[in-house]
Design an enzyme around this catalytic site. Sequence first.
Site, PDB file in Angstrom:
ATOM      1  CG  ASN A 430      -2.079  -4.117  -3.250  1.00 37.65           C
ATOM      2  OD1 ASN A 430      -0.960  -4.121  -3.733  1.00 37.65           O
ATOM      3  ND2 ASN A 430      -3.171  -4.173  -4.014  1.00 37.65           N
ATOM      4  CD  GLU A 431      -2.611  -1.746  -6.927  1.00 35.22           C
ATOM      5  OE1 GLU A 431      -3.796  -1.923  -7.284  1.00 35.22           O
ATOM      6  OE2 GLU A 431      -1.644  -2.112  -7.621  1.00 35.22           O
ATOM      7  CG  ASP A 432      -6.630  -0.043   0.329  1.00 35.80           C
ATOM      8  OD1 ASP A 432      -6.699  -0.770  -0.677  1.00 35.80           O
ATOM      9  OD2 ASP A 432      -6.907  -0.452   1.469  1.00 35.80           O
ATOM     10  CB  SER A 484       2.538  -1.098  -1.173  1.00 41.22           C
ATOM     11  OG  SER A 484       3.368  -1.398  -2.269  1.00 41.22           O
ATOM     12  CG  HIS A 500       1.914  -1.030  -6.962  1.00 38.79           C
ATOM     13  ND1 HIS A 500       0.773  -1.580  -6.417  1.00 38.79           N
ATOM     14  CD2 HIS A 500       2.887  -1.159  -6.034  1.00 38.79           C
ATOM     15  CE1 HIS A 500       1.054  -2.039  -5.198  1.00 38.79           C
ATOM     16  NE2 HIS A 500       2.333  -1.779  -4.948  1.00 38.79           N
TER      17      HIS A 500
END
Length: 844
Positions: A430-432, A484, A500
């Site tokens: 997530n968002e890395d 993501s 996102h």
Amino acid sequence: MIKAITVKNWKYRQAGSEKWKQGRKDAAKSEIQAELIANNEIPSPFIDCHARDIQWVGEKDWEYQSEFQVPKEDQKKRVQILEFNGLDTFCTVNLNGEEILKTDNMFIKYSVDVTKKLKYDEPNKLHLYFKSALVEARRLEKIHGKGHSFNGEVSRTQVRKAQYGWGWDWGDAVMTCGPWQPVRLLSYDAHLRDVYVKVVDPNAQESKIDVQAEIDAPKSADILLDVKVWGPNGNEIEIEPKKQLVSGAKLSVKFPIKEPELWFPRGKGKQPLYTFETTLYSSDGTILDKTTKKVGIRNVELVQEPLEDAEGTSFYFKVNGVPVYCNGSNWIPGHSIPCLFTDDDYKKWIQLAVDGNQNMIRVWGGGYYEDELFYSECDRLGIMVWQDFMFACAAYPAYPEFIASVQNEVETQLKRLRNHCCLSIFAGNNEDYQVAESCNLDWDKDDHSGDYTKTSFPARTIYEKTLPDLCAGLQPDVPYHPGSPWGGKDTSDKTVGDIHQWNVWHGSQEQYQNWYKLGGRFVSEFGMEALPSIKTYEDCITDPTELYAQSESVDFHNKADGFARRLALYVIENLKLQGDDFESMIYTTQLMQAECLSYAYKCWRRRWYGDGKRYSGGAIVWQLNDCCPIASWAIVDFYGRPKLSFYAVKRESTDVGVGMYRNEDSNHDNDSESGIGKPHNYEIHSYNVDIWGVNASLKNIPAKLLVDVYEVESGKLINSLTPADVVLKANQTTEFVKALHLPKGKKVVVYSRVEVDGKILATAADWPQPLKYLKFPDRHVGYEISDGSITLTANKPVKGVQVTVKNRDVFLQDNGFDIFPGDKVVVKGDIKKTDNIGIRYYNM
């Protein structure tokens, strides 16, 4: 038959203390805070501002101890295995004074052969020593170097532990430790270590099944493996071969199922589950071990294909060849102390998603891989699961020992979960990748070597090599996505992959009426904050003088960066404040959140136009739930009380719906993708309205479109369109009216319905923006209460009607709705005639 003893009744103490204290009786799962709270040694972190007072707990080492007794007769069993299903996190395990295990990963199941270490018919002492994960993380950071993170202390990246425990922008830091999953002693002669019901070729004519069993059995024994299958209706399905002689550690039983009933997500079909019973027999017919799996037969695809009249590619799912638009929500851990989240809690929350018309839940990467029951309920109820691997908002290390631990973790979890048909996509993190962009880390998109361990973004090796290889080997039927958000030229590319979208609330803080131009091919995060119910504040704040909107206690129960300014911005920009009392502020923030999310869902779902034109494949709101009582982006608060936004999302996610969007005549822009005009401004202009229908079913629906136009202030009906015959096309959006002109200089609300045989299937209302400019004199909402429902009417158009049962918690099937003259809105729920009912509506 295999025998299992679950270790319970843990005792605990702070490391080095002399006195052991008894933990919760019969508890198989534990975290140290749960025991300290139960024994009144610390207050609950959820009450008042106590979370800051108990931080010392996470800085200490803790010990656990328990005893279990093994009957003498079990000594005859060939093998005795201690199975640790989850130890949180840095743990040294001793059995009868001898060290047998050291752990450093919360997500791994550890199995230890203790056959020669047990005592029989007398107590065996099991001792667990947990080091502080916080202290260990800081120690490891000094060795491996400091990384980067968006939330929580950056040292968290060194530890394979639920990352939200370091604190997030929707939850306090609660640094847990303990046997958070059960510890069991398994005694057996032969054991089915793992059974994977692999659906090789799922289709409606014939599906090929491969039951793969991993077996621990003596090499010289005559042991048979037997597979039985029952259909969804309980009828046994004859298969060949049925029994096979076990030879070696792995066995595969392959057979077809003719004309299988396929599993579909809710709204697209039924959720039939087949029962596969796998049994080990000795040569004399004795059952040695047995396992049962309930499995849905389905094929899931992630479709990324070129689009007509638009750049980039699609991003949507097909299940059994049927395109699925995903209306869903993000899921964070349901509790800051995981062992206190119960089976009943899981069932209640998944049912809430179903009640909210959702068909997908995304398990976010900063928590933990959820309990088996979570996925079983999603199987049963038809909820697709987007599963992140447990990396979130950070730049993680990737030295050899770290990667090896991740490999063990992922193998543990894939083997545990891969029989669940709800699993629809794995995402690497997530968002890395956003962190990599933000911190200018090495990210050469032309480098596909798979080894990035020497760069400043070493974890890319995990996301693009380690994880996809493991998924391909262990669960190849589920698509893999490196992160993501991910896709396109960067992580904000709206034309490729998922995004996102946080430029509402975070980022540029756009007006939420502009969601349509902020959408992407698939929006896997977006949201708006709102305050929870007054009952929730009363449950978590004990000082009644602190129950006002700007109190220290209320502010403490909000961890979002800059929340006071941002919440005020969106409230003041859009809504008229109706008093400065606490309940009025709560209502206002919840209505604003509901309006915000409603705009997003309807704008993006509109772009599901059919083959070659699926410009949007889904919207997954941040977030469904909370891990503690707090103001956040959740649409249902910690205690399970829905905010008004829950109902707004529910209305926009119905199988059949109608949508509208208001455009300025002077600047109308016929965007080839959206057909939506320029954003609003607040001067008087001439406006028009687009009207469309959405249909998630697989059949065309002939209907009538009814459209009325009311003047807001007077409440007068000033225009009604002639009822029009329309067809809601199967599994797509259908445009009904383009640019319905509205009278210039008047504030009017447009009310649309689709009707079949006199029955209203869906309604929608488009109000002038911003709502704060509207006046609602001489409004009256009437209601009648009966057991099980309340019926409401209004003399003029009314916005945002909230029904509250004040004397107790009651789940209502609808709330926060609009009412128009002539309508009778029936709200169902466990309502009693004797209930104390409160009615509130906008600008009351």
